[in-house]
Design a protein around this motif. Structure first.
Motif, PDB file in Angstrom:
ATOM      1  N   ARG A  96       0.835  -1.199   0.000  1.00 21.30           N
ATOM      2  CA  ARG A  96       0.000   0.000   0.000  1.00 21.30           C
ATOM      3  C   ARG A  96       0.866   1.244   0.000  1.00 21.30           C
ATOM      4  O   ARG A  96       1.794   1.381   0.792  1.00 21.30           O
ATOM      5  CB  ARG A  96      -0.925  -0.017   1.217  1.00 21.30           C
ATOM      6  N   LEU A  97       0.560   2.162  -0.898  1.00 21.05           N
ATOM      7  CA  LEU A  97       1.351   3.384  -1.038  1.00 21.05           C
ATOM      8  C   LEU A  97       1.431   4.162   0.266  1.00 21.05           C
ATOM      9  O   LEU A  97       2.524   4.591   0.679  1.00 21.05           O
ATOM     10  CB  LEU A  97       0.739   4.260  -2.142  1.00 21.05           C
ATOM     11  N   LEU A  98       0.322   4.370   0.957  1.00 20.12           N
ATOM     12  CA  LEU A  98       0.335   5.203   2.160  1.00 20.12           C
ATOM     13  C   LEU A  98       0.997   4.520   3.339  1.00 20.12           C
ATOM     14  O   LEU A  98       1.379   5.183   4.305  1.00 20.12           O
ATOM     15  CB  LEU A  98      -1.096   5.631   2.522  1.00 20.12           C
ATOM     16  N   ASP A  99       1.167   3.198   3.292  1.00 14.44           N
ATOM     17  CA  ASP A  99       1.892   2.488   4.343  1.00 14.44           C
ATOM     18  C   ASP A  99       3.400   2.647   4.184  1.00 14.44           C
ATOM     19  O   ASP A  99       4.124   2.816   5.166  1.00 14.44           O
ATOM     20  CB  ASP A  99       1.568   0.987   4.311  1.00 14.44           C
ATOM     21  N   ARG A 100       3.878   2.565   2.941  1.00 14.54           N
ATOM     22  CA  ARG A 100       5.320   2.545   2.683  1.00 14.54           C
ATOM     23  C   ARG A 100       5.688   3.489   1.538  1.00 14.54           C
ATOM     24  O   ARG A 100       6.247   3.054   0.535  1.00 14.54           O
ATOM     25  CB  ARG A 100       5.744   1.126   2.324  1.00 14.54           C
ATOM     26  N   PRO A 101       5.382   4.769   1.655  1.00 12.29           N
ATOM     27  CA  PRO A 101       5.656   5.664   0.513  1.00 12.29           C
ATOM     28  C   PRO A 101       7.136   5.775   0.166  1.00 12.29           C
ATOM     29  O   PRO A 101       7.480   6.000  -0.990  1.00 12.29           O
ATOM     30  CB  PRO A 101       5.077   7.005   0.971  1.00 12.29           C
ATOM     31  N   ASP A 102       8.017   5.619   1.165  1.00  9.66           N
ATOM     32  CA  ASP A 102       9.449   5.776   0.901  1.00  9.66           C
ATOM     33  C   ASP A 102       9.964   4.768  -0.123  1.00  9.66           C
ATOM     34  O   ASP A 102      10.964   5.027  -0.802  1.00  9.66           O
ATOM     35  CB  ASP A 102      10.257   5.625   2.189  1.00  9.66           C
ATOM     36  N   SER A 103       9.283   3.629  -0.252  1.00  9.48           N
ATOM     37  CA  SER A 103       9.728   2.615  -1.213  1.00  9.48           C
ATOM     38  C   SER A 103       9.211   2.892  -2.624  1.00  9.48           C
ATOM     39  O   SER A 103       9.600   2.223  -3.574  1.00  9.48           O
ATOM     40  CB  SER A 103       9.282   1.226  -0.757  1.00  9.48           C
ATOM     41  N   TRP A 104       8.367   3.912  -2.772  1.00  9.26           N
ATOM     42  CA  TRP A 104       7.771   4.233  -4.067  1.00  9.26           C
ATOM     43  C   TRP A 104       8.487   5.379  -4.770  1.00  9.26           C
ATOM     44  O   TRP A 104       8.213   5.657  -5.937  1.00  9.26           O
ATOM     45  CB  TRP A 104       6.299   4.605  -3.907  1.00  9.26           C
ATOM     46  N   GLY A 105       9.356   6.074  -4.076  1.00  2.15           N
ATOM     47  CA  GLY A 105      10.028   7.217  -4.683  1.00  2.15           C
ATOM     48  C   GLY A 105      10.800   8.002  -3.642  1.00  2.15           C
ATOM     49  O   GLY A 105      11.013   7.535  -2.515  1.00  2.15           O
ATOM     50  N   PRO A 108      -4.201   3.768  -2.952  1.00  2.00           N
ATOM     51  CA  PRO A 108      -3.511   3.005  -3.995  1.00  2.00           C
ATOM     52  C   PRO A 108      -2.685   1.859  -3.432  1.00  2.00           C
ATOM     53  O   PRO A 108      -1.892   2.043  -2.502  1.00  2.00           O
ATOM     54  CB  PRO A 108      -2.624   4.066  -4.652  1.00  2.00           C
ATOM     55  N   THR A 109      -2.871   0.674  -4.031  1.00  2.00           N
ATOM     56  CA  THR A 109      -2.208  -0.534  -3.558  1.00  2.00           C
ATOM     57  C   THR A 109      -1.774  -1.362  -4.765  1.00  2.00           C
ATOM     58  O   THR A 109      -2.551  -1.562  -5.702  1.00  2.00           O
ATOM     59  CB  THR A 109      -3.151  -1.371  -2.677  1.00  2.00           C
ATOM     60  N   ALA A 110      -0.529  -1.823  -4.735  1.00  2.00           N
ATOM     61  CA  ALA A 110      -0.006  -2.688  -5.793  1.00  2.00           C
ATOM     62  C   ALA A 110      -0.221  -4.150  -5.408  1.00  2.00           C
ATOM     63  O   ALA A 110      -0.027  -4.527  -4.248  1.00  2.00           O
ATOM     64  CB  ALA A 110       1.473  -2.415  -6.014  1.00  2.00           C
ATOM     65  N   TYR A 111      -0.620  -4.942  -6.394  1.00  2.00           N
ATOM     66  CA  TYR A 111      -0.809  -6.375  -6.212  1.00  2.00           C
ATOM     67  C   TYR A 111      -0.086  -7.101  -7.347  1.00  2.00           C
ATOM     68  O   TYR A 111       0.160  -6.528  -8.410  1.00  2.00           O
ATOM     69  CB  TYR A 111      -2.296  -6.759  -6.290  1.00  2.00           C
ATOM     70  N   LEU A 116      -6.900  12.071   5.019  1.00  2.00           N
ATOM     71  CA  LEU A 116      -6.496  12.774   6.231  1.00  2.00           C
ATOM     72  C   LEU A 116      -6.094  11.734   7.255  1.00  2.00           C
ATOM     73  O   LEU A 116      -6.911  10.883   7.642  1.00  2.00           O
ATOM     74  CB  LEU A 116      -7.647  13.644   6.754  1.00  2.00           C
ATOM     75  N   ASP A 117      -4.825  11.771   7.655  1.00  2.00           N
ATOM     76  CA  ASP A 117      -4.246  10.761   8.552  1.00  2.00           C
ATOM     77  C   ASP A 117      -4.490   9.347   8.020  1.00  2.00           C
ATOM     78  O   ASP A 117      -4.759   8.406   8.785  1.00  2.00           O
ATOM     79  CB  ASP A 117      -4.807  10.901   9.974  1.00  2.00           C
ATOM     80  N   GLY A 118      -4.403   9.206   6.709  1.00  2.00           N
ATOM     81  CA  GLY A 118      -4.543   7.903   6.077  1.00  2.00           C
ATOM     82  C   GLY A 118      -5.960   7.467   5.807  1.00  2.00           C
ATOM     83  O   GLY A 118      -6.178   6.434   5.163  1.00  2.00           O
ATOM     84  N   ASP A 119      -6.942   8.227   6.289  1.00  2.00           N
ATOM     85  CA  ASP A 119      -8.340   7.869   6.071  1.00  2.00           C
ATOM     86  C   ASP A 119      -8.870   8.590   4.824  1.00  2.00           C
ATOM     87  O   ASP A 119      -8.607   9.785   4.632  1.00  2.00           O
ATOM     88  CB  ASP A 119      -9.197   8.266   7.271  1.00  2.00           C
ATOM     89  N   PRO A 120      -9.634   7.885   3.992  1.00  2.00           N
ATOM     90  CA  PRO A 120     -10.136   8.535   2.774  1.00  2.00           C
ATOM     91  C   PRO A 120     -11.192   9.588   3.077  1.00  2.00           C
ATOM     92  O   PRO A 120     -12.088   9.371   3.896  1.00  2.00           O
ATOM     93  CB  PRO A 120     -10.718   7.364   1.974  1.00  2.00           C
ATOM     94  N   VAL A 121     -11.080  10.723   2.405  1.00  2.00           N
ATOM     95  CA  VAL A 121     -12.055  11.807   2.534  1.00  2.00           C
ATOM     96  C   VAL A 121     -12.942  11.883   1.297  1.00  2.00           C
ATOM     97  O   VAL A 121     -14.135  12.115   1.385  1.00  2.00           O
ATOM     98  CB  VAL A 121     -11.338  13.159   2.773  1.00  2.00           C
ATOM     99  N   GLY A 122     -12.339  11.705   0.125  1.00  2.00           N
ATOM    100  CA  GLY A 122     -13.099  11.770  -1.109  1.00  2.00           C
ATOM    101  C   GLY A 122     -12.190  11.966  -2.303  1.00  2.00           C
ATOM    102  O   GLY A 122     -10.962  11.902  -2.190  1.00  2.00           O
TER     103      GLY A 122
END
Length: 581
Positions: free
Chosen positions: A352-361, A495-498, A407-413
């Motif tokens: 998941r991008l928001l869990d581990r953003p440092d590994s994405w860029g 966003p999540t990669a599978y 916001l703090d990882g929770d979806p707003v819209g």
């Protein structure tokens, strides 16, 4: 060497009248291992010429680069045309439209203040000169009078629909000639008096673009082209699709009747398209005439050859028409597509991008809100911190083209350009604000060509303007490699990669079904198939056989929204959606 010229009423090949019966094939939308197959099938339909655009932005993703590898090997493509015994038409722009990202103009071109768009402006001309020098260096030795296949080159593209800068057009002609182009040059415009006048160049042969009322439109063209052969450079035999709309089709019978009427006048033609191909990767364009409409991944175009290069009813109808006006070769039996392989595979190992953003860029800091162009990205994570009272409203000047708000990882819209969204209420004023921004395709037609992408300020949260931002530009080409350095997590929001492994007994053309997924991108064996979206109309992504291999294969998906069903399913035929809504 063969001689090709424009005569009093005909094109002349070695002094004899020659009716061009051409079809458009875009080498950059077809896997190079399949070029010969598509060209041969075009020949079997009765064509004597193949036409292609040249996409500047694909060849030059950065200034000073001119890439001709893989799907961008223009020289090899033209040699494949020659090997099939066919002639060629090259349309290098610099603007090509083609439902291609930014109409082929590179995004970096517009980062300099004051740069012109399709006009006589020094910064623009300097960049165009660099580009055309590279293209014409390839084309020059492949002209007919040099023993090659190239009969014609086109200057600009439907310029009369955009502007009327005759100085710019004349400069282009002079550049073509200075670079050793000796074959005839042409322009193309829709057969309307204003467009033909504004887009034409004295001394350069005019052609038209249309898909109906052929005799009437050729008469309009003749009013602006008193002598020489008449030609429809784009005979529109289908149309393109946009996300959320229907799949466009045209009657094979009606299209064939129009083609027959055109050829019966003695006019030449370039069928657009004979085979459309695919907008692989993030190459699709968009239109915005008040509503933003990005083009889908498939460029099937309802053409005579479908997205997998298989003859359709339109192929046979067009071949029958061409046979009335020119010799056509014998037609072999074409194999029917077999059954899809029965594969049991499931998308898993989520990252998941928001869990581990440092590994994405790599993070970058900014003192003001940057655009996607500022960070050289088509997909990026924006981050800032908030410390406000209440539930403030987040407002933007414009979103280009889609921003997911967390916001703090929770979806707003989601803020969507297509829906004219520019504001959203946050549940609270304190926390980490993340916006995940997607460029869904640059406008390829009209006055919005060259506009910046991403978040267009001002951006306010309540009465404040966040001044400190971090951005993470995500290299989508690197997504299939995430698992080499990152351990999977659990699936969650955002966003999540599978990925999934599957095995084949042989490498063959396939389609992967996407109707049970949400919105995102897909790769097979590291090759980006393009975008998918549950909105449709298309519900399959084409996988060229050369991308697959007998034995082990890997599918990677970057799902931006929700993956309702992680199952992987294949088909041997496309599902391009309903033809009306």
């Amino acid at each position: 060497m063969p001689d090709f010229a424009i005569g009093e009423s005909d094109f002349l090949l070695d002094g004899k009248p020659f009716q061009i019966i051409s079809g458009a094939l875009h080498y950059f939308r077809i896997h190079p291992d399949q070029w010969a197959d598509r060209i041969e099938k075009a020949r079997l339909m009765g064509l004597n010429t193949i036409e292609t655009y040249v996409p500047w932005n694909a060849h030059s993703p950065r200034r000073g680069v001119f890439d001709t590898s893989g799907m961008l090997d223009l020289e090899l493509f033209l040699r494949r045309v020659a090997e099939a015994g066919l002639h060629a038409i090259v349309r290098p722009g610099p603007y090509i439209c083609a439902e291609w990202d930014n109409g082929g103009l590179p995004a970096w071109l517009f980062r300099e203040p004051g740069v012109g768009v399709r006009r006589y402006e020094p910064q623009y001309l300097a960049a165009v000169g660099e580009y055309l020098t590279e293209v014409l260096r390839i084309v020059r030795p492949l002209q007919t009078d040099q023993g090659g296949p190239v009969l014609l080159l086109q200057v600009e593209n439907e310029y009369g629909a955009f502007g009327n800068d005759s100085t710019y057009l004349k400069w282009l002609v002079e550049l073509f000639r200075a670079q050793g182009i000796t074959v005839p040059l042409v322009t193309v415009d829709q057969p309307e008096d204003e467009m033909l006048s504004a887009g034409g160049i004295d001394g350069v042969h005019r052609t038209g673009s249309f898909g109906s009322r052929s005799v009437e439109r050729l008469a309009t063209l003749r009013n602006h082209q008193p002598t020489g052969p008449l030609m429809c450079m784009e005979f529109w035999d289908g149309w393109f699709d946009d996300w959320g709309g229907p799949h466009h089709t045209t009657s094979a019978t009606e299209a064939a009747t129009e083609l027959d009427a055109l050829l019966a006048t003695g006019a030449s033609v370039n069928i657009y398209m004979v085979h459309g191909g695919t907008n692989f990767g993030l190459t699709n364009g968009a239109n915005d005439k008040g509503v933003y409409r990005p083009t889908v991944t498939s460029y099937d175009y309802d053409a005579p050859l479908d997205e997998a290069g298989r003859p359709t009813a339109k192929f046979h109808a067009f071949r029958d028409v061409i046979a009335r006006h020119a010799p056509v070769p014998p037609l072999p039996d074409f194999p029917e597509p077999g059954a899809a392989p029965e594969i049991t595979a499931t998308l898993g190992e989520p990252i998941r991008l928001l869990d581990r953003p440092d590994s994405w860029g790599t993070w970058r800091g900014h003192d003001s809100l940057p655009t996607l162009d500022d960070i050289d990205a088509q997909f990026a994570l924006y981050r800032t911190s908030l410390d406000l009272e209440g539930s403030p409203i987040l407002q933007l000047g414009e979103v280009r083209d889609r921003a997911q708000v967390f916001l703090d990882g929770d979806p707003v819209g989601v803020l969507s350009r297509a829906d004219h969204d520019r504001a959203i209420t946050l549940p609270r004023g304190r926390g980490r604000l993340d916006l995940i921004v997607e460029d869904q395709g640059r406008v390829n037609y009209g006055p919005r060509i060259g506009e910046p992408k991403g978040l267009i300020g001002p951006l306010q949260v309540g009465a404040t303007t966040p001044a400190s931002w971090q951005t993470l530009a995500i290299d989508l080409n690197a997504v299939p490699e995430l698992w080499t350095a990152t351990l999977p997590t659990t699936a969650g929001v955002g966003p999540t990669a599978y990925r999934a492994a599957f095995s084949l007994t042989e490498a063959t053309d396939l389609f992967v079904r996407t109707d049970a997924w949400g919105k995102g991108f897909a790769w097979v064996n590291g090759f980006c198939l393009g975008r998918y979206w549950h909105r449709g109309p298309q519900h399959t992504l084409y996988i060229p056989g050369p991308v697959l291999r007998a034995g082990a294969n890997e599918l990677v998906v970057l799902e931006l929204d929700t993956l309702p069903d992680p199952a992987v399913r294949f088909s041997t035929v496309p599902d391009l959606g309903p033809t009306e809504y």
